[in-house]
Design a protein around this motif. Structure first.
Motif, PDB file in Angstrom:
ATOM      1  N   ASN A 283       0.918  -1.211   0.064  1.00 51.66           N
ATOM      2  CA  ASN A 283      -0.046   0.088  -0.076  1.00 51.66           C
ATOM      3  C   ASN A 283       0.821   1.287  -0.017  1.00 51.66           C
ATOM      4  OD1 ASN A 283      -2.296  -1.577   0.045  1.00 51.66           O
ATOM      5  ND2 ASN A 283      -2.592  -1.269   2.252  1.00 51.66           N
ATOM      6  N   ALA A 284       1.967   1.323   0.751  1.00 48.04           N
ATOM      7  CA  ALA A 284       2.807   2.545   0.675  1.00 48.04           C
ATOM      8  C   ALA A 284       3.455   2.602  -0.623  1.00 48.04           C
ATOM      9  CB  ALA A 284       3.728   2.111   1.883  1.00 48.04           C
ATOM     10  N   HIS A 285       3.983   1.660  -1.080  1.00 50.69           N
ATOM     11  CA  HIS A 285       4.561   1.673  -2.573  1.00 50.69           C
ATOM     12  C   HIS A 285       3.269   2.094  -3.540  1.00 50.69           C
ATOM     13  CE1 HIS A 285       6.760   1.188  -6.414  1.00 50.69           C
ATOM     14  NE2 HIS A 285       5.916   0.304  -6.740  1.00 50.69           N
ATOM     15  N   ILE A 286       2.050   1.775  -3.645  1.00 49.43           N
ATOM     16  CA  ILE A 286       1.145   1.991  -4.514  1.00 49.43           C
ATOM     17  C   ILE A 286       0.572   3.702  -4.261  1.00 49.43           C
ATOM     18  CG2 ILE A 286      -1.302   1.766  -5.223  1.00 49.43           C
ATOM     19  CD1 ILE A 286      -1.093  -1.295  -4.415  1.00 49.43           C
ATOM     20  N   GLU A 287       0.809   3.980  -2.816  1.00 52.41           N
ATOM     21  CA  GLU A 287       0.232   5.330  -2.570  1.00 52.41           C
ATOM     22  C   GLU A 287       1.229   6.423  -3.056  1.00 52.41           C
ATOM     23  OE1 GLU A 287       0.068   9.115  -0.729  1.00 52.41           O
ATOM     24  OE2 GLU A 287       1.666   7.715  -0.197  1.00 52.41           O
ATOM     25  N   GLU A 288       2.441   6.050  -2.961  1.00 55.58           N
ATOM     26  CA  GLU A 288       3.660   6.728  -3.400  1.00 55.58           C
ATOM     27  C   GLU A 288       4.013   7.057  -4.813  1.00 55.58           C
ATOM     28  OE1 GLU A 288       7.619   5.470  -2.784  1.00 55.58           O
ATOM     29  OE2 GLU A 288       8.060   7.191  -1.533  1.00 55.58           O
ATOM     30  N   MET A 289       3.615   5.988  -5.503  1.00 59.80           N
ATOM     31  CA  MET A 289       3.775   5.874  -7.065  1.00 59.80           C
ATOM     32  C   MET A 289       2.515   6.615  -7.490  1.00 59.80           C
ATOM     33  SD  MET A 289       6.414   4.537  -8.011  1.00 59.80           S
ATOM     34  CE  MET A 289       7.156   5.454  -6.248  1.00 59.80           C
ATOM     35  N   PHE A 290       1.262   6.557  -7.018  1.00 61.31           N
ATOM     36  CA  PHE A 290       0.145   7.278  -7.701  1.00 61.31           C
ATOM     37  C   PHE A 290       0.278   8.641  -7.356  1.00 61.31           C
ATOM     38  CE2 PHE A 290      -4.167   8.933  -7.046  1.00 61.31           C
ATOM     39  CZ  PHE A 290      -4.713   8.583  -8.295  1.00 61.31           C
ATOM     40  N   THR A 291       0.820   8.913  -6.165  1.00 62.88           N
ATOM     41  CA  THR A 291       0.853  10.426  -5.700  1.00 62.88           C
ATOM     42  C   THR A 291       2.020  11.296  -6.773  1.00 62.88           C
ATOM     43  OG1 THR A 291       0.422  10.133  -3.467  1.00 62.88           O
ATOM     44  CG2 THR A 291       1.394  12.173  -4.029  1.00 62.88           C
ATOM     45  N   GLY A 292       2.915  10.642  -7.086  1.00 64.42           N
ATOM     46  CA  GLY A 292       3.980  10.979  -7.935  1.00 64.42           C
ATOM     47  C   GLY A 292       3.810  10.718  -9.189  1.00 64.42           C
ATOM     48  N   HIS A 293       2.700  10.119  -9.809  1.00 69.81           N
ATOM     49  CA  HIS A 293       2.784   9.453 -11.206  1.00 69.81           C
ATOM     50  C   HIS A 293       3.452  10.338 -12.277  1.00 69.81           C
ATOM     51  CE1 HIS A 293       1.193   7.208 -14.228  1.00 69.81           C
ATOM     52  NE2 HIS A 293       0.514   8.216 -14.745  1.00 69.81           N
ATOM     53  N   ALA A 294       3.124  11.700 -12.044  1.00 65.53           N
ATOM     54  CA  ALA A 294       3.491  12.578 -13.456  1.00 65.53           C
ATOM     55  C   ALA A 294       5.211  12.221 -13.137  1.00 65.53           C
ATOM     56  CB  ALA A 294       3.321  14.045 -12.986  1.00 65.53           C
ATOM     57  N   LEU A 295       6.073  12.605 -12.097  1.00 62.70           N
ATOM     58  CA  LEU A 295       7.158  12.441 -11.882  1.00 62.70           C
ATOM     59  C   LEU A 295       7.841  11.059 -12.451  1.00 62.70           C
ATOM     60  CD1 LEU A 295       8.080  14.587  -8.755  1.00 62.70           C
ATOM     61  CD2 LEU A 295       8.163  15.229 -11.171  1.00 62.70           C
ATOM     62  N   VAL A 296       6.970  10.097 -11.939  1.00 61.93           N
ATOM     63  CA  VAL A 296       7.589   8.630 -12.328  1.00 61.93           C
ATOM     64  C   VAL A 296       7.557   8.732 -13.831  1.00 61.93           C
ATOM     65  CG1 VAL A 296       6.886   6.287 -12.297  1.00 61.93           C
ATOM     66  CG2 VAL A 296       6.620   7.625 -10.142  1.00 61.93           C
ATOM     67  N   THR A 297       6.485   9.180 -14.525  1.00 56.46           N
ATOM     68  CA  THR A 297       6.347   9.065 -15.838  1.00 56.46           C
ATOM     69  C   THR A 297       7.570   9.852 -16.529  1.00 56.46           C
ATOM     70  OG1 THR A 297       3.980   8.879 -15.761  1.00 56.46           O
ATOM     71  CG2 THR A 297       4.725   9.439 -17.967  1.00 56.46           C
ATOM     72  N   VAL A 298       7.615  11.226 -16.137  1.00 56.39           N
ATOM     73  CA  VAL A 298       8.715  11.960 -16.702  1.00 56.39           C
ATOM     74  C   VAL A 298      10.162  11.680 -16.643  1.00 56.39           C
ATOM     75  CG1 VAL A 298       9.761  14.354 -16.420  1.00 56.39           C
ATOM     76  CG2 VAL A 298       7.422  14.159 -16.472  1.00 56.39           C
ATOM     77  N   PHE A 299      10.522  10.989 -15.573  1.00 56.17           N
ATOM     78  CA  PHE A 299      11.666  10.538 -15.599  1.00 56.17           C
ATOM     79  C   PHE A 299      12.033   9.105 -15.941  1.00 56.17           C
ATOM     80  CE2 PHE A 299      12.056  13.897 -12.575  1.00 56.17           C
ATOM     81  CZ  PHE A 299      13.181  14.602 -12.988  1.00 56.17           C
ATOM     82  N   GLY A 300      11.038   8.448 -16.364  1.00 60.00           N
ATOM     83  CA  GLY A 300      10.932   7.062 -17.084  1.00 60.00           C
ATOM     84  C   GLY A 300      11.213   6.018 -16.210  1.00 60.00           C
ATOM     85  N   ARG A 301      10.580   6.104 -14.860  1.00 70.58           N
ATOM     86  CA  ARG A 301      10.784   5.047 -13.654  1.00 70.58           C
ATOM     87  C   ARG A 301       9.661   4.034 -13.725  1.00 70.58           C
ATOM     88  NH1 ARG A 301      15.751   4.688 -12.328  1.00 70.58           N
ATOM     89  NH2 ARG A 301      15.025   3.828 -10.473  1.00 70.58           N
ATOM     90  N   GLN A 302       8.726   3.910 -14.806  1.00 72.97           N
ATOM     91  CA  GLN A 302       7.730   3.171 -14.677  1.00 72.97           C
ATOM     92  C   GLN A 302       8.020   1.591 -14.533  1.00 72.97           C
ATOM     93  OE1 GLN A 302       8.165   5.386 -17.009  1.00 72.97           O
ATOM     94  NE2 GLN A 302       6.171   6.248 -18.139  1.00 72.97           N
ATOM     95  N   ARG A 303       9.016   1.244 -15.219  1.00 74.49           N
ATOM     96  CA  ARG A 303       9.571  -0.190 -15.108  1.00 74.49           C
ATOM     97  C   ARG A 303      10.136  -0.273 -13.583  1.00 74.49           C
ATOM     98  NH1 ARG A 303      12.892  -1.649 -20.574  1.00 74.49           N
ATOM     99  NH2 ARG A 303      11.078  -1.484 -22.192  1.00 74.49           N
ATOM    100  N   GLU A 304      10.880   0.605 -13.186  1.00 75.33           N
ATOM    101  CA  GLU A 304      11.436   0.243 -11.690  1.00 75.33           C
ATOM    102  C   GLU A 304      10.205   0.379 -10.728  1.00 75.33           C
ATOM    103  OE1 GLU A 304      12.384   2.250 -14.004  1.00 75.33           O
ATOM    104  OE2 GLU A 304      14.896   1.896 -14.353  1.00 75.33           O
ATOM    105  N   ALA A 305       9.241   1.150 -11.199  1.00 73.45           N
ATOM    106  CA  ALA A 305       7.937   1.298 -10.083  1.00 73.45           C
ATOM    107  C   ALA A 305       7.177  -0.217 -10.265  1.00 73.45           C
ATOM    108  CB  ALA A 305       7.277   2.555 -10.575  1.00 73.45           C
ATOM    109  N   ALA A 306       6.981  -0.578 -11.418  1.00 75.77           N
ATOM    110  CA  ALA A 306       6.392  -1.776 -11.888  1.00 75.77           C
ATOM    111  C   ALA A 306       7.189  -3.012 -11.255  1.00 75.77           C
ATOM    112  CB  ALA A 306       6.199  -2.074 -13.417  1.00 75.77           C
ATOM    113  N   ALA A 307       8.667  -3.008 -11.263  1.00 72.46           N
ATOM    114  CA  ALA A 307       9.148  -4.096 -10.700  1.00 72.46           C
ATOM    115  C   ALA A 307       9.182  -3.972  -9.395  1.00 72.46           C
ATOM    116  CB  ALA A 307      10.795  -3.961 -11.147  1.00 72.46           C
TER     117      ALA A 307
END
Length: 668
Positions: A283-307
């Motif tokens: 839950n902590a990871h999901i909440e963090e990634m959802f809150t920072g979704h724009a930054l995760v996308t901008v810096f291309g960290r989707q794969r790391e977040a998904a991993a």
């Protein structure tokens, strides 16, 4: 520091400075609620201690629980009476069939003697265990009466059980309601340091998922556990009444059942702890990634977040699978032992009927009792997984409830004079987030009423820490902070914070109308007051361009208004609250230059007549401050007006030059 008595723009004994210390702003784990994804090590679950503490949570429900037990007793007594009466019905039928086959006019003893004379001793023994009347068939009147009584008994048992379940539901929901209230109250008493050190999703998981799991576990086990225990006692009493021998035979499998259930439950306990620990991490990871979704996308960290998601999801799957699989073995294992018990009882009972020691109806009733006896034991064992899961969640909630609280407010707080003037002093203040890492040491500041104190310096210098100390989000380690000569620790936090308005760099809007967001801190605000505050802070200009005006609904993240407009709304909110002290923490750092002009004008209107603390990186926004404090490593290295500090050509001048000096082209 008074604007009328500005000292020279250098370090001065009137403003003691601290010894240089390494910059350290937040405790380990990073600043803010999302700082540090490292999870605290999970303690092994104290099942007995946590279970006993959870039972204490039921103390306010003593009277309903007594009613639950009484109703359970009544329901179980009726339920265990049924098989015995049905055994009597079987005896009526069996006696009628046997009696119809015997010659009429004989007594039962004569018929038995005749069978023995014919060498049919086994049949004679069986007949001796009946109440058959030779020549008389089934007594349907007696059979009907017995069946009617049995039907009424089972209806009564159902009604008592239904009422027991209804009361139990109330007990559970009220208990969980109080637990939620305590958790909510606890959250308001926790220091900011605790919230900063906990991943937000983990904290939310304890408040939501774990409490819901406690409620579900309690709902499914409380009534059933009471009924099962009472059923075991009642059935056991009936079994010994019917046949002590068969009762002893039936009890042979009980120790084996206890050993099997205990062994399996012991192995499943750590898995349930892991299950809920990984639930919080996920839950902590999901909440963090959802809150920072724009930054995760901008810096291309989707794969790391998904991993990371896959890793934690897999860990949760493995822990949940093991917990459910291991605990799920209990029921089939005990079912096997119950069937083995059934086989033994049937064989021994059949031999007893054949020998005439028992009637067929009593054996039938005993077999039903043996089923009723093993079934609640199996249910109690199968509830072990629910209890393990519920206690694991309860322990996580108790850990939150046991967390160290902030220093309590004084029992007899000091009252501020009215109206509040807004004179703030820091007197030899020392503070550190970690004991071995000094941050602020022997800091003194004086802010006269109505003055504007600007605080500048590099990141980590301690600027925001001053605000946290002033608002009592953190407590000073030494020295004191006063408001109009009163130590802030002698005031209640509510009284202190009621005198302050804050506009932060990170704006926050809740789901509601623009008018509701502006009036967030003033429940009694009228529409006219809201509009007046909006006009004074340049909010009215863009609000009137919206189709619904002040009734425009914004979502939780304020996604349908721009960043600058959100900042203006938070300034209007502070303006409407009309505080004596104003705190502006990087209020223009996230807006464009054109919007910054409007925000600056709004802040100028807001600061008028108020003691203001302005934290800024953009030095253009604090040129007109009465006093500018330059901080480095928790110390004030310079103070004075804008012109004085530039003339001193020190730390402030270097900061100013880094922002406004002409670019220098370096040629080799």
């Amino acid at each position: 520091m008074s604007a009328q008595e500005r000292p020279a723009p250098t370090a001065d004994p009137a403003v003691p400075t601290a010894r240089p210390a390494p910059p350290q702003r937040m405790p380990r784990g990073g600043p803010g609620p999302m700082g540090g994804m490292g999870m605290p090590g999970e303690k092994s679950m104290d099942f007995r201690g946590s279970g006993a503490r959870f039972l204490r949570e039921l103390r306010p429900e003593r009277v309903p629980l007594v009613a639950v037990i009484v109703l359970g007793v009544a329901s179980v007594v009726l339920a265990v009476t049924g098989p015995k009466l049905l055994g009597n019905a079987t005896n009526v039928i069996f006696n009628g069939i046997i009696g119809q086959q015997l010659p009429a006019g004989l007594t039962l003893d004569q018929a038995i003697a005749g069978l023995r004379a014919q060498g049919q001793d086994q049949l004679a023994d069986m007949l001796s265990g009946t109440d058959a009347v030779p020549g008389v068939g089934v007594d349907f009147t007696q059979l009907r009466n017995i069946l009617v009584v049995v039907a009424l008994i089972y209806v009564g048992s159902f009604l008592f059980g239904w009422l027991q379940g209804r009361i139990t539901a109330g007990v559970v929901q009220r208990t969980v309601y109080r637990l939620r209230q305590r958790v909510e109250a606890k959250l308001t008493r926790l220091p900011l340091s605790y919230v900063d050190s906990q991943p937000r999703g983990e904290l939310l998981s304890r408040v939501t998922n774990d409490i819901d799991n406690v409620a579900q576990s309690l709902q499914q086990t409380l009534s059933q556990l009471i009924t099962s225990v009472l059923t075991v006692i009642g059935v056991l009493a009936m079994m010994f009444w019917i046949s002590p021998l068969l009762a002893v035979v039936a009890l042979v499998t009980v120790p084996a059942s206890v050993v099997v259930a205990g062994t399996i439950a012991k192995r499943s306990r750590p898995q349930f702890i892991d299950q809920w620990a990984w639930t919080g991490k996920l839950n902590a990871h999901i909440e963090e990634m959802f809150t920072g979704h724009a930054l995760v996308t901008v810096f291309g960290r989707q794969r790391e977040a998904a991993a990371t998601f896959e890793e934690r999801n897999e860990a949760l799957y493995q822990a949940s699978f093991k917990a459910q699989y291991i605990s799920g073995i209990i029921q089939p294992a005990l079912g096997f032992l119950a069937n083995l018990n059934y086989l033994i009882v049937a064989v021994v009972g059949g031999l007893r009927v054949a020998s005439g020691a028992m009637s067929l109806g009593d054996v039938q009733a005993f077999i039903q009792y043996s089923r009723q006896f093993t079934q609640p034991i199996t249910q109690i064992a199968s509830m072990a997984n629910l209890l393990q899961s519920g206690i694991a969640s309860a322990e996580r909630v108790f850990e939150l409830l046991d967390a160290p609280e902030q220093t309590p407010d004084p029992q007899v707080p000091t009252a501020l004079d009215r109206p509040v003037r807004g004179r703030v002093t820091f007197e030899h203040v020392a503070f550190r987030y970690e004991a071995d890492k000094p941050l602020i040491d022997d800091l003194s500041i004086v802010a006269e009423p109505g003055s504007t104190i600007a605080i500048v310096g590099p990141t980590g210098a301690g600027k925001t820490t001053l605000v946290n100390l002033l608002m009592r989000f953190y407590e000073v380690d030494d020295g004191r902070i006063t408001l109009d000569g009163v130590d802030t620790r002698d005031l209640t936090r509510d009284e202190l914070r009621a005198q302050m308005g804050m506009v932060l760099q990170d704006t926050w809007l809740f789901g509601g109308t623009l008018a509701e967001n502006i009036a967030y801190g003033v429940d009694s605000a009228t529409h006219e007051q809201i509009v007046a505050a909006a006009q004074a802070t340049h909010v009215d200009r863009f609000v009137r361009t919206l189709p619904a005006g002040y009734d425009t609904v914004v979502d939780d993240e304020g996604g349908n208004v721009s960043a600058g407009e959100k900042q203006l709304l938070t300034i209007a909110r502070a303006f409407l609250a009309d505080p004596a002290i104003l705190i502006l923490d990087e209020a223009t750092s996230s807006v464009d230059t054109r919007t910054e002009v409007l925000v600056q004008q709004a802040m100028n209107a807001l600061r008028a007549g108020r003691t203001s603390f302005v934290i800024a990186h953009r030095l253009s926004t604090i040129r007109d401050a009465d006093t500018i404090l330059v901080m480095e490593h928790g110390s004030i290295v310079e103070h004075g007006s804008h012109e004085e500090l530039l003339a001193a050509d020190g730390a402030y001048a270097r900061l100013y030059a880094s922002q406004f000096a002409a670019a220098v082209t370096v040629e080799d």
